[in-house]
Design a protein around this motif. Structure first.
Motif, PDB file in Angstrom:
ATOM      1  N   LEU A 213      42.052  55.811  28.058  1.00 38.77           N
ATOM      2  CA  LEU A 213      42.004  55.254  26.536  1.00 38.77           C
ATOM      3  C   LEU A 213      43.486  56.129  26.452  1.00 38.77           C
ATOM      4  CD1 LEU A 213      41.848  54.673  23.193  1.00 38.77           C
ATOM      5  CD2 LEU A 213      40.047  56.650  23.718  1.00 38.77           C
ATOM      6  N   ARG A 214      44.891  55.108  25.562  1.00 42.54           N
ATOM      7  CA  ARG A 214      46.508  56.147  25.380  1.00 42.54           C
ATOM      8  C   ARG A 214      46.509  56.314  24.332  1.00 42.54           C
ATOM      9  NH1 ARG A 214      49.405  52.829  28.588  1.00 42.54           N
ATOM     10  NH2 ARG A 214      49.491  54.181  30.418  1.00 42.54           N
ATOM     11  N   ILE A 215      46.058  57.166  23.314  1.00 45.39           N
ATOM     12  CA  ILE A 215      47.125  57.523  22.269  1.00 45.39           C
ATOM     13  C   ILE A 215      48.622  57.912  21.805  1.00 45.39           C
ATOM     14  CG2 ILE A 215      46.911  59.196  20.420  1.00 45.39           C
ATOM     15  CD1 ILE A 215      43.279  58.837  21.426  1.00 45.39           C
ATOM     16  N   SER A 216      48.927  57.408  22.068  1.00 47.45           N
ATOM     17  CA  SER A 216      50.706  57.471  21.892  1.00 47.45           C
ATOM     18  C   SER A 216      51.014  57.527  19.994  1.00 47.45           C
ATOM     19  CB  SER A 216      50.960  56.342  22.737  1.00 47.45           C
ATOM     20  OG  SER A 216      52.404  56.819  22.837  1.00 47.45           O
ATOM     21  N   SER A 217      51.763  58.247  20.107  1.00 49.22           N
ATOM     22  CA  SER A 217      51.593  58.462  18.258  1.00 49.22           C
ATOM     23  C   SER A 217      53.206  59.882  18.420  1.00 49.22           C
ATOM     24  CB  SER A 217      51.055  58.483  17.538  1.00 49.22           C
ATOM     25  OG  SER A 217      51.410  59.248  16.511  1.00 49.22           O
ATOM     26  N   GLU A 218      54.540  59.539  17.654  1.00 49.69           N
ATOM     27  CA  GLU A 218      55.793  61.093  17.780  1.00 49.69           C
ATOM     28  C   GLU A 218      55.407  61.416  16.487  1.00 49.69           C
ATOM     29  OE1 GLU A 218      58.155  61.545  18.788  1.00 49.69           O
ATOM     30  OE2 GLU A 218      57.690  60.182  21.329  1.00 49.69           O
TER      31      GLU A 218
ATOM     32  N   ILE B 295      41.626  60.162  28.923  1.00 53.72           N
ATOM     33  CA  ILE B 295      42.244  59.410  28.212  1.00 53.72           C
ATOM     34  C   ILE B 295      43.631  60.512  28.300  1.00 53.72           C
ATOM     35  CG2 ILE B 295      42.635  60.518  25.581  1.00 53.72           C
ATOM     36  CD1 ILE B 295      39.344  61.099  26.048  1.00 53.72           C
ATOM     37  N   GLU B 296      44.623  59.847  27.863  1.00 52.93           N
ATOM     38  CA  GLU B 296      46.164  60.001  28.048  1.00 52.93           C
ATOM     39  C   GLU B 296      47.350  59.906  26.551  1.00 52.93           C
ATOM     40  OE1 GLU B 296      48.526  57.923  31.593  1.00 52.93           O
ATOM     41  OE2 GLU B 296      49.661  56.634  29.340  1.00 52.93           O
ATOM     42  N   LEU B 297      47.392  61.357  26.196  1.00 51.37           N
ATOM     43  CA  LEU B 297      48.010  61.629  25.161  1.00 51.37           C
ATOM     44  C   LEU B 297      49.431  61.478  25.362  1.00 51.37           C
ATOM     45  CD1 LEU B 297      45.885  65.001  23.832  1.00 51.37           C
ATOM     46  CD2 LEU B 297      45.683  62.150  23.501  1.00 51.37           C
TER      47      LEU B 297
ATOM     48  N   ILE C 259      38.629  63.099  31.832  1.00 51.75           N
ATOM     49  CA  ILE C 259      40.742  64.364  31.708  1.00 51.75           C
ATOM     50  C   ILE C 259      40.962  63.742  30.401  1.00 51.75           C
ATOM     51  CG2 ILE C 259      41.834  64.616  33.466  1.00 51.75           C
ATOM     52  CD1 ILE C 259      39.054  66.455  34.091  1.00 51.75           C
ATOM     53  N   ILE C 260      41.680  65.300  30.420  1.00 54.88           N
ATOM     54  CA  ILE C 260      42.509  64.678  29.247  1.00 54.88           C
ATOM     55  C   ILE C 260      44.198  65.188  29.798  1.00 54.88           C
ATOM     56  CG2 ILE C 260      43.692  65.124  26.879  1.00 54.88           C
ATOM     57  CD1 ILE C 260      41.542  65.478  25.352  1.00 54.88           C
TER      58      ILE C 260
END
Length: 418
Positions: free
Chosen positions: A234-239, A256-258, A275-276
């Protein structure tokens, strides 16, 4: 014709208001004690005050005086919670009336609909049609119902001006186990706050689910009881993301990829099992964790420790006693020399009641440790457990372990709700 219950309710309201709030018919004392200063305020200020109330209570102000009789029709906020009504029939009738009698030329800024149960399709369609007719200026939308989710998502997609969206989605029937897929095509360019419950995030051909890429202004994200399908990450990508909350999710993934360089606050409750990784934790200043665990499993303690190792610049740590208990199950934890929590200024420990499954695991671990010292000590401890002794809320040595790089950090222990 009005029901007798409605008449009695209105009569009671009038009496309460007469006792607490003078009307224009009561007259004024020369010393000004009964002067109705609130009613002298401009409409825009009164409407702003009323916008913080449940809409049922807003409408009830019409009995105060002629000054208030029609003011409620211009309220920019509709807070429609069925729990404020004695029966669903009364709620449905009120809902129909408010949508019909509210001044249609008044801009609708916020709508919050909550009904914990199945809502009649006709009634829901009326609400959604009303939302769609005001979608140009609608900024905040919240819907928590058991209903046809396709209708709701279709309505949401038309509200392009939204800055805040809160959706709790459940199938129409409690016997219908269909899932609500979160649409990757949702285009809400001004959205800053997103709160989702009971959604499924689907992955693509790369085995990664990235459902929030379209929200370029997202500041706050809450994910509750959601899951992931057809993906391992699960990728959460936000500037722009500052606050991330994850509660009781059912993720069947490992990572979980941040990619959130400006993340400030991370809140978690549930069983830690992912794992984050990524750039999302180095910027975090405030962390709140309420970890759970019901059986002997090596994954949650390992995951918790890996999270702590990532919090390089953490300043405030709020942690439940169950979290400390889960962490204490990591083998030889107190011998681990970690490099994190160097900037910690404060830690709050919230005491929670013992979890039955976790308590059993803790007892087993304590007995094993006692047996390594002597059989006599293990026997003595087992008898104490059989007599009702419980493992300590805060495992021995764990606070010192967490503060080994910030020994001067302030520690508070509370019993308030997490």
């Amino acid at each position: 014709m009005r029901d007798m219950s409605d008449f009695l309710e209105e009569s009671m309201i009038r009496e309460k208001i007469k006792r607490r709030w003078p009307s224009e018919d009561d007259g004024y004392e020369e010393n000004g004690e009964n002067e109705d200063k609130l009613s002298d305020l401009p409409d825009d200020i009164l409407l702003h005050v009323l916008s913080f109330l449940n809409t049922k209570h807003v409408v009830q102000t019409c009995v105060l005086s002629t000054r208030w009789k029609y003011l409620w029709k211009h309220i920019p906020t509709l807070t429609l919670h069925s729990s404020s009504f004695s029966t669903m029939k009364h709620f449905a009738r009120f809902l129909s009336k408010i949508l019909t009698l509210r001044d249609s030329s008044t801009t609708l800024h916020t709508l919050d609909l909550v009904h914990h149960g199945e809502i009649e399709s006709r009634l829901l369609k009326n609400v959604l049609n009303y939302v769609s007719s005001h979608n140009t200026h609608l900024k905040e939308l919240g819907i928590n119902v058991r209903a046809d989710t396709c209708l709701i998502l279709s309505c949401v997609s038309s509200c392009r001006a939204l800055t805040s969206l809160k959706l709790s989605m459940y199938p129409k029937s409690c016997y219908n186990f269909s899932e609500t897929l979160f649409p990757n095509s949702l285009n809400l360019p001004d959205l800053t706050s997103l709160d989702l419950t009971n959604f499924v995030f689907c992955g693509g051909q790369n085995g990664c689910a990235a459902p929030f890429l379209a929200f370029n202004k997202l500041n706050s994200l809450v994910i509750h009881k959601c899951t992931v399908k057809h993906a391992k990450i699960l990728r959460i990508s936000s500037e722009t993301l500052v606050n991330l909350s994850m509660h009781n999710n059912k993720f069947n993934i490992g990572i979980i990829e941040l990619s959130t360089p400006n993340l400030h606050t991370f809140t978690f409750s549930g069983i830690p099992s992912q794992i984050i990784r990524g750039s999302g934790l180095s910027s975090v200043k405030l962390v709140s964790i309420d970890a759970l665990m019901y059986s002997n499993d090596r994954i949650p303690p390992m995951v918790l420790l890996s999270w702590l190792l990532e919090f390089a610049n953490l300043k405030s740590f709020i942690v439940s006693s169950t979290t400390l208990q889960v962490l204490s199950l990591f083998p030889n934890l107190l011998k681990v020399k970690h490099l994190s929590l160097r900037n910690l200024k404060s830690m709050e420990i919230k005491l929670h009641p013992h979890l039955l499954g976790l308590s059993d695991v803790l007892e087993e671990a304590m007995l094993k440790k006692a047996a390594a010292k002597s059989r006599k000590e293990a026997t003595k401890l087992r008898k104490a457990f059989n007599a009702g002794l419980k493992p300590p809320f805060i495992p021995d040595g764990i606070v010192d372990f967490l503060l080994q790089n910030s020994p001067s950090a302030k520690v508070d222990i509370t019993t308030s709700a997490f």
